[in-house]
Design an enzyme around this catalytic site. Structure first.
Site, PDB file in Angstrom:
ATOM      1  N   ARG A  52      40.167   5.637 -32.038  1.00  0.00           N
ATOM      2  CA  ARG A  52      39.997   6.841 -32.842  1.00  0.00           C
ATOM      3  C   ARG A  52      41.062   6.857 -33.930  1.00  0.00           C
ATOM      4  O   ARG A  52      42.200   6.402 -33.697  1.00  0.00           O
ATOM      5  CB  ARG A  52      40.166   8.092 -31.976  1.00  0.00           C
ATOM      6  CG  ARG A  52      38.985   8.382 -31.072  1.00  0.00           C
ATOM      7  CD  ARG A  52      37.813   8.951 -31.870  1.00  0.00           C
ATOM      8  NE  ARG A  52      36.737   9.361 -31.006  1.00  0.00           N
ATOM      9  CZ  ARG A  52      35.683   8.611 -30.669  1.00  0.00           C
ATOM     10  NH1 ARG A  52      35.579   7.379 -31.121  1.00  0.00           N
ATOM     11  NH2 ARG A  52      34.740   9.098 -29.900  1.00  0.00           N
ATOM     12  N   GLU A 105      37.835  11.212 -40.943  1.00  0.00           N
ATOM     13  CA  GLU A 105      36.566  10.590 -41.349  1.00  0.00           C
ATOM     14  C   GLU A 105      35.631  11.619 -41.964  1.00  0.00           C
ATOM     15  O   GLU A 105      35.587  12.754 -41.491  1.00  0.00           O
ATOM     16  CB  GLU A 105      35.895   9.968 -40.109  1.00  0.00           C
ATOM     17  CG  GLU A 105      36.696   8.816 -39.572  1.00  0.00           C
ATOM     18  CD  GLU A 105      36.163   8.275 -38.248  1.00  0.00           C
ATOM     19  OE1 GLU A 105      35.049   8.645 -37.852  1.00  0.00           O
ATOM     20  OE2 GLU A 105      36.873   7.488 -37.632  1.00  0.00           O
ATOM     21  N   HIS A 142      33.199   3.430 -39.093  1.00  0.00           N
ATOM     22  CA  HIS A 142      33.008   3.871 -37.695  1.00  0.00           C
ATOM     23  C   HIS A 142      31.634   3.418 -37.159  1.00  0.00           C
ATOM     24  O   HIS A 142      30.759   4.239 -36.888  1.00  0.00           O
ATOM     25  CB  HIS A 142      33.163   5.402 -37.565  1.00  0.00           C
ATOM     26  CG  HIS A 142      33.438   5.837 -36.152  1.00  0.00           C
ATOM     27  ND1 HIS A 142      34.162   6.971 -35.848  1.00  0.00           N
ATOM     28  CD2 HIS A 142      33.087   5.290 -34.957  1.00  0.00           C
ATOM     29  CE1 HIS A 142      34.223   7.109 -34.526  1.00  0.00           C
ATOM     30  NE2 HIS A 142      33.586   6.099 -33.966  1.00  0.00           N
TER      31      HIS A 142
HETATM   32  O1  LIG Z   1      33.146   6.306 -31.392  1.00  0.00           O
HETATM   33  C1  LIG Z   1      32.176   6.191 -30.731  1.00  0.00           C
HETATM   34  C2  LIG Z   1      32.060   6.640 -29.377  1.00  0.00           C
HETATM   35  O2  LIG Z   1      32.961   7.313 -28.870  1.00  0.00           O
HETATM   36  O3  LIG Z   1      31.029   6.338 -28.775  1.00  0.00           O
END
Ligand SMILES: O=CC(=O)O
Length: 313
Positions: A232, A261, A279
């Site tokens: 993250r 983001e 992402h």
């Molecule tokens: O970032 C993506 C997830 O947590 O699945």
């Protein structure tokens, strides 16, 4: 189940949306013209919330939905959900573990190769016609480099397994040493960073792991070190990362996630030793469908009083 109100917080996946629509009374929060009126009209009938990595059920939302029974996240990370509040109110929480592990680990290796072997830069080199004027510069070998992993859970282990195939020694940091692994354990992230060349962030985001990558860690990784973040954004103190990269105090970075983001620090755009992804760790057709099936399966199990497939709370 057509009368059960399910609130989807943002657009995530057309298949998921379509399947939820077929089974439940689906509300799409992003299409609601006026939130207060919507809540007045429908909050009592909403029994489930579907969120994802960017939108979860926080305390404010939970408090506005008196009939909420379950939050089913289209993500493995649940840092956007107020888990304590859910526990307190007896609201169940599910996520989508396992089905995305391979994709995220694949992407971590892809980022390592992209940064070390300068794949994106050399692609641009060909397209811009520069190759006709001379060969591309030499890059850095991956095979045999020491890979440090923060968080040796499902995804961390999958990254380790892949890196082993590149003959990389593996070391890791986690809250506790894992008794059943041969990888080298360091009891602090600074020590881990000082003893590896590639540092991969693969742990969940919690209050303890927020800014786990700080200036001290970055300095320990050093000008030949590479940071890979598939966790993250808030795992990393982003301004510190940006200044280390701009000043050459860190060798490179491969990032799939960012603190705010979809905002990405523009100072990174001009740096060739940085690879930036939007992402997309779990972003394959196959995996997103498997994740959608888990979200639906969990909701159906809940409303049929069956055991949840992937319960967290
Ligand atoms: O970032 C993506 C997830 O947590 O699945």
């Amino acid at each position: 189940m057509e009368s059960i109100g399910v609130l989807m917080l943002c657009p995530m996946n057309p298949y998921l949306e379509q399947e939820l629509q077929r089974r439940f009374n689906l509300f799409r929060l992003w299409t609601v013209p006026q939130m207060s009126q919507f809540l007045k009209d429908h909050s009592a009938s909403i029994r489930a919330v579907v969120g994802n990595a960017s939108a979860g059920a926080d305390a404010e939302l939970i408090n506005t939905l008196p009939g909420l029974e379950i939050v089913s996240s289209f993500s493995v990370g649940v840092d956007k959900i107020d888990l304590d509040k859910c526990k307190e109110k007896g609201i169940r929480v599910t996520n989508t573990p396992d089905v995305l592990t391979e994709d995220v680990a694949d992407l971590a290796i892809g980022l390592i190769l992209a940064v070390l072997r300068r794949l994106c830069e050399s692609d641009r080199y060909v397209r811009s016609g520069k190759w006709k004027k001379g060969d591309f510069r030499l890059s850095t070998k991956f095979t045999g480099k020491t890979v440090g992993i923060i968080g040796l859970g499902r995804i961390g282990m999958a990254v380790a397994k892949r890196a082993e195939a590149f003959s990389c020694p593996i070391c890791y940091y986690s809250r506790r040493e894992k008794p059943d692994t041969k990888y080298t354990y360091y009891p602090s992230v600074v020590e881990l960073a000082g003893n590896c060349q590639i540092l991969v962030v693969a742990c969940p985001l919690t209050e303890e792991t927020r800014h786990i990558i700080n200036r001290e860690v970055i300095d320990a990784l050093g000008p030949k070190g590479v940071l890979i973040n598939i966790g993250r954004g808030p795992h990393v103190d982003e301004p510190e990362l940006v200044s280390a990269l701009v000043e050459g105090r860190l060798g490179g970075a491969g990032l799939d996630v960012y603190e705010n983001e979809p905002q990405v620090p523009e100072e990174l755009f001009g740096l060739e030793n940085v690879v930036l992804l939007p992402h997309v760790g779990s972003g394959t057709v196959e995996t997103r469908m498997a994740m959608a099936d888990l979200v639906i399966g969990n909701l159906e199990a809940h409303f049929l009083n069956k055991p949840l497939l992937t319960p967290l709370v």
